[in-house]
Design an enzyme around this catalytic site. Structure first.
Site, PDB file in Angstrom:
ATOM      1  CB  CYS A 141     -10.789  -0.812  -8.045  1.00  0.00           C
ATOM      2  SG  CYS A 141     -11.113  -1.973  -6.722  1.00  0.00           S
TER       3      CYS A 141
ATOM      4  NE  ARG B 254      -6.186   0.931  -2.130  1.00  0.00           N
ATOM      5  CZ  ARG B 254      -5.828   0.925  -3.407  1.00  0.00           C
ATOM      6  NH1 ARG B 254      -5.716   2.063  -4.076  1.00  0.00           N
ATOM      7  NH2 ARG B 254      -5.590  -0.212  -4.034  1.00  0.00           N
TER       8      ARG B 254
ATOM      9  CD  GLU C  43     -10.337  -7.074  -1.538  1.00  0.00           C
ATOM     10  OE1 GLU C  43      -9.347  -6.538  -2.032  1.00  0.00           O
ATOM     11  OE2 GLU C  43     -10.977  -6.568  -0.608  1.00  0.00           O
TER      12      GLU C  43
ATOM     13  CG  HIS D 166      -2.148  -0.904   0.843  1.00  0.00           C
ATOM     14  ND1 HIS D 166      -2.250  -2.185   1.335  1.00  0.00           N
ATOM     15  CD2 HIS D 166      -3.201  -0.732   0.012  1.00  0.00           C
ATOM     16  CE1 HIS D 166      -3.334  -2.747   0.845  1.00  0.00           C
ATOM     17  NE2 HIS D 166      -3.943  -1.898   0.033  1.00  0.00           N
TER      18      HIS D 166
ATOM     19  NE  ARG E 104      -1.541  -5.876  -1.663  1.00  0.00           N
ATOM     20  CZ  ARG E 104      -2.686  -5.216  -1.719  1.00  0.00           C
ATOM     21  NH1 ARG E 104      -3.828  -5.835  -1.447  1.00  0.00           N
ATOM     22  NH2 ARG E 104      -2.726  -3.954  -2.064  1.00  0.00           N
TER      23      ARG E 104
ATOM     24  NE  ARG F  99     -11.084  -0.548   0.099  1.00  0.00           N
ATOM     25  CZ  ARG F  99      -9.886  -0.957  -0.316  1.00  0.00           C
ATOM     26  NH1 ARG F  99      -9.780  -1.891  -1.228  1.00  0.00           N
ATOM     27  NH2 ARG F  99      -8.783  -0.425   0.177  1.00  0.00           N
TER      28      ARG F  99
ATOM     29  CG  ASN G 180      -3.807  -4.411  -6.015  1.00  0.00           C
ATOM     30  OD1 ASN G 180      -3.512  -4.540  -7.190  1.00  0.00           O
ATOM     31  ND2 ASN G 180      -4.139  -3.255  -5.485  1.00  0.00           N
ATOM     32  CG  ASP G 181      -5.982  -7.882  -1.161  1.00  0.00           C
ATOM     33  OD1 ASP G 181      -4.872  -8.192  -0.689  1.00  0.00           O
ATOM     34  OD2 ASP G 181      -6.621  -6.885  -0.800  1.00  0.00           O
TER      35      ASP G 181
HETATM   36  C1  PEP Z   1      -7.095  -4.810  -4.389  1.00  0.00           C
HETATM   37  O1  PEP Z   1      -6.904  -5.666  -3.514  1.00  0.00           O
HETATM   38  O2  PEP Z   1      -6.884  -4.996  -5.603  1.00  0.00           O
HETATM   39  C2  PEP Z   1      -7.579  -3.468  -4.009  1.00  0.00           C
HETATM   40  C3  PEP Z   1      -7.947  -2.579  -4.910  1.00  0.00           C
HETATM   41  O3  PEP Z   1      -7.600  -3.157  -2.700  1.00  0.00           O
HETATM   42  P1  PEP Z   1      -6.290  -2.839  -1.839  1.00  0.00           P
HETATM   43  O4  PEP Z   1      -5.133  -2.700  -2.783  1.00  0.00           O
HETATM   44  O5  PEP Z   1      -6.576  -1.586  -1.084  1.00  0.00           O
HETATM   45  O6  PEP Z   1      -6.172  -4.037  -0.954  1.00  0.00           O
HETATM   46 MG    MG Z   2      -7.707  -5.372  -1.540  1.00  0.00          MG
END
Ligand code: PEP
Ligand code: MG
Length: 592
Positions: free
Chosen positions: A511, A305, A440, A198, A474, A340, A463-464
Site C-alpha cells: 500500500c 489512513r 514497514e 503525508h 522521508r 488501518r 514509504n516507511d
Molecule cells: C507506508 O509507509 O508506505 C504507508 C502506506 O503508510 P504511511 O505512508 O501512511 O506511513
Molecule cells: Mg507508513
C-alpha cells in the site's frame, strides 16, 4: 532558478503530484512574529491598554467570521473548534495578567502579552491531560491572531483563500492539507517536502498538481503573481510567458488524451493478457467523495489512513468514528475495506501538545501503534468503532508501524477486550474480523515468518520501509536524492517478505506509494503481490499497463531486477520495460 524569455523564471523541484496548474499565487507562510520591545512611560499606559482592547475586539470579530464560514462550508461540529478560541479571548485572567505585566515591567503591551501567553501555553502544555493540552494549542493560535492585530499585520491564512489560487508554502502540514478548501487550490508549490510526506500524498489523493523542495521559492513570489506548476516533471514557472503557456496548454491536452486511454480500461479487470489478475484497491483518508470511492475502478479499500479524521485538532469519539467507518464500509460493499488503526506521529501530528514536547526524531518516535498501546482508551474507542462498522460489510483491521510480535499480540489482546465490551453492550460486529499488520519497519520485514502466526495478512508500507531501511528521513528534502527505491537492498527485502508470506500462506499486499507507479506495480505483482493499494487517480493507468503484459513479463522483470547490482541498472530495466510495453512516457516515482 533559470531566467527565460520575458519576465519568466523557471524553478526545478521534486515532481510530487502530477498535472499542470496555472493561476495566481497565494503565499502562505507562518513566520515567527517579531515582537517589538520598548519602554512605555506611565502616561502612555492607558493608550497601550486601549490598543490591547481593540486588538482583542478585532480578533473576536475575525474568529466569529471564520466560525460562520466553516459552519457553512463544513459543519457545526468543525466550527465549534473556534468556540474554544473565543473562550481564550474572554479569559479575564489572561487579560489582567497582561496588563499587570506591562505595568510591572514598564514594557510595551505586545511584549507583556507575549510573556503572559507563553507562560500560559507552557503551563497547559506540561499538564498530563489531553483536554488541557489542547487548550495550549488554542491559546497559541489565538495569541498569534491577537499579536497580528496588535502589530497591524495580516496573517495570510489558508482559510482566507477566496478565489482559486496556486498555493505557495514553506511547508505544508497534513493538518493544513486536511483543512484546505479543495475547490480553491489549483496547485501547490512548497519550499520543503518530499514525494512521500503525508501532505504530498494527500495532495495526490485530491489530484492537485504539486511540486516540492524548491528552496526559498516562497520568498521570490508575491500574492497574485502568475505561477505555472508542472507536477509531471517538477518545473515551476513564475510569470510564465505566452509561449510557455501555449506549450503547457499543449502538454495538458496530450496528457488529457493519454488519460482518456487509461480511463477507457478503468472498469475492466486488472488482468494480464494470459488471465492472471491482481486486485487493485484504494488508499483513502476518509475525506473522499462517494464518487471517488465507488467509481475509481478499484475493488475495495486496501488502506484507510484513519488518522485523517484525527488531524483537525479534536479526536473523534467512538460514535463519530463509527459513523464515518460505517458509511465507507457500506459504500464499498460488497468489496472489503481495510481500516488501518491510528498512525499519528511522524509528520502527522495534529498539534505538538499531543505529546507535550517536541521530538528530535519524530519518525522514530512516539508514533502509530506505540502511541495506541500507551493510550489504550483512545485505541479501544477506535477498535470498537471499527468492529461495529464490520457489521455493515466486509471489514479488515490493520496495525501500523509494527516492529515485533509482542506489539501485535498486545494489540490483539486489546482487540479481544473491545469485542467483549461490545458483546456486553449487545452491539453487532463481525466476530471473525481479520487483523493484519503493515510491514514497514526492517525488523518486521525480517520476522515476517514469526509475525505470520499472529496475522491474517500483511501489507507492505514501502514509504516507511524505504526510509527506515536506508535511514533517510522521508520528508527531508536535503537528502531526498538518497531516498532510493531502486536500492537492491529494498528489492531484496520486498522479495523476502513475499517469499515468507508465500511459505506461511499469508497474503501480502502493498500500500506504499510504489504501488501507485505503473512499472513498480508490475514489478511488485511479478514478485508476488496479491493485492496493490493505490491512489484513486493511479488505478486506471496501473490497470492499463497490467492489461498489456503477460504474467511471465512481470515475473521476468522481477527476476532481472533482483539480479541487478545497483540502482542504475534497476532504473534502466524499469525504463526499458516501460518503453517496450507502454510506449507512452508518463510520470514515475523516480525520474528515470
Ligand atoms: C507506508 O509507509 O508506505 C504507508 C502506506 O503508510 P504511511 O505512508 O501512511 O506511513
Ligand atoms: Mg507508513
Amino acid at each position: 532558478m533559470a531566467p527565460t524569455t520575458s519576465n519568466e523564471s523557471e524553478y526545478k523541484g521534486i515532481a510530487a503530484s502530477p498535472g499542470v496548474a496555472h493561476g495566481p499565487a497565494y503565499v502562505f507562510i507562518k513566520r515567527d512574529l517579531e515582537i517589538p520591545r520598548r519602554m512605555v512611560a506611565p502616561e502612555q499606559m492607558e493608550e497601550e491598554i486601549a490598543r490591547f482592547e481593540r486588538a482583542l475586539l478585532a480578533t473576536r470579530q475575525q474568529i466569529s467570521q471564520i466560525r460562520a464560514e466553516i459552519e457553512e462550508r463544513l459543519s457545526e461540529e468543525e466550527a465549534s473548534i473556534f468556540d474554544a478560541h473565543m473562550l481564550v479571548l474572554e479569559d479575564r485572567a489572561l487579560i489582567e495578567d497582561t496588563i499587570r505585566e506591562m505595568i510591572d515591567s514598564g514594557l510595551n503591551i505586545e511584549h507583556a502579552f507575549q510573556e503572559v501567553s507563553n507562560r500560559y501555553i507552557d503551563a497547559f502544555a506540561n499538564i498530563d491531560d489531553e483536554y488541557i493540552k489542547e487548550r495550549a494549542t488554542d491559546i497559541r493560535d489565538v495569541s498569534r491572531r491577537v499579536m497580528n492585530n496588535l502589530l497591524g499585520k495580516r496573517d495570510s491564512g489558508l482559510d482566507r483563500m477566496d478565489i482559486p489560487h496556486v498555493l505557495v508554502v514553506d511547508d505544508l502540514t497534513p493538518s493544513d492539507t486536511a483543512t484546505l478548501d479543495r475547490t480553491k487550490v489549483l496547485g501547490i508549490v512548497s519550499n520543503q517536502g518530499s514525494r512521500t510526506s503525508h501532505s504530498v500524498i494527500m495532495a495526490r489523493s485530491i489530484n492537485v498538481p504539486c511540486v516540492v523542495g524548491i528552496k526559498d521559492f516562497s520568498s521570490q513570489v508575491q500574492l497574485g503573481d502568475p505561477v505555472l506548476v508542472d507536477g509531471f516533471d517538477g518545473t515551476v514557472l513564475l510569470q510564465p510567458s505566452d509561449q510557455s503557456l501555449f506549450r503547457y496548454g499543449k502538454i495538458k491536452i496530450e496528457r488529457q488524451n493519454i488519460q482518456k486511454r487509461f480511463q477507457a480500461v478503468k472498469d475492466l479487470p486488472a488482468a494480464t493478457t494470459d488471465g492472471k489478475t491482481v486486485r487493485l484497491m484504494l488508499n483513502i483518508d476518509g475525506l473522499e467523495s462517494e464518487e471517488v470511492l465507488t467509481r475509481s475502478g478499484a475493488e475495495g479499500v486496501g488502506l484507510f489512513r484513519t488518522e485523517g479524521l484525527f488531524l483537525s485538532g479534536k479526536f473523534p469519539d467512538e460514535d463519530e468514528q463509527f459513523e464515518v467507518y460505517k458509511r465507507i464500509v457500506q459504500q464499498m460493499s460488497p468489496y472489503p475495506v481495510t481500516l488501518r488503526t491510528l498512525d499519528l506521529g511522524g509528520d502527522k501530528n495534529p498539534h505538538s501538545s499531543l505529546y507535550g514536547y517536541q521530538e528530535a526524531n519524530p519518525f522514530m518516535g512516539f508514533r502509530a501503534i506505540r502511541f495506541c498501546l500507551e493510550n489504550t482508551e483512545v485505541f479501544k474507542d477506535q477498535l470498537r468503532a471499527i468492529l461495529r462498522a464490520s457489521a455493515y460489510g466486509k471489514t479488515k483491521l490493520m496495525y501500523p508501524m509494527i516492529s515485533s510480535c509482542e506489539e501485535v499480540v498486545a494489540a490483539n489482546v486489546l482487540l479481544e477486550e473491545a469485542k467483549n465490551e461490545l458483546m456486553k453492550r449487545g452491539e453487532q460486529f463481525d466476530p471473525d474480523i481479520q487483523s493484519g499488520c503493515m510491514i514497514e519497519i526492517p525488523s518486521a520485514a525480517v520476522i515476517t515468518d514469526l509475525l505470520a502466526d499472529h496475522c491474517k495478512f500483511f501489507s507492505i508500507g514501502t514509504n516507511d520501509l524505504i526510509q527506515y531501511m536506508l535511514a533517510v528521513d522521508r520528508v527531508n528534502d536535503r537528502i531526498s536524492h538518497l531516498y532510493e527505491p531502486n536500492n537492491p537492498a529494498i528489492m531484496r527485502a520486498l522479495n523476502f517478505i513475499f517469499e515468507s508470506g508465500r511459505r506461511k500462506r499469508v497474503p501480502v499486499s502493498v500500500c506504499g506509494e510504489m504501488a501507485s507507479d505503473p512499472v513498480y506495480a508490475v514489478l511488485l505483482f511479478g514478485m508476488g503481490a496479491s493485492e496493490l493499494s493505490l491512489n484513486w487517480s493511479s488505478i486506471a493507468e496501473v490497470k492499463y499497463l497490467i492489461r498489456r503484459i503477460t504474467f511471465a513479463d512481470a515475473r521476468q522483470l522481477a527476476f532481472s531486477v533482483l539480479r541487478a547490482s545497483g540502482p542504475d541498472e534497476i532504473a534502466q530495466l524499469l525504463r526499458t520495460f516501460q518503453k517496450t510495453h507502454l510506449g507512452i512516457e508518463f510520470p514515475s516515482m523516480k525520474n528515470w
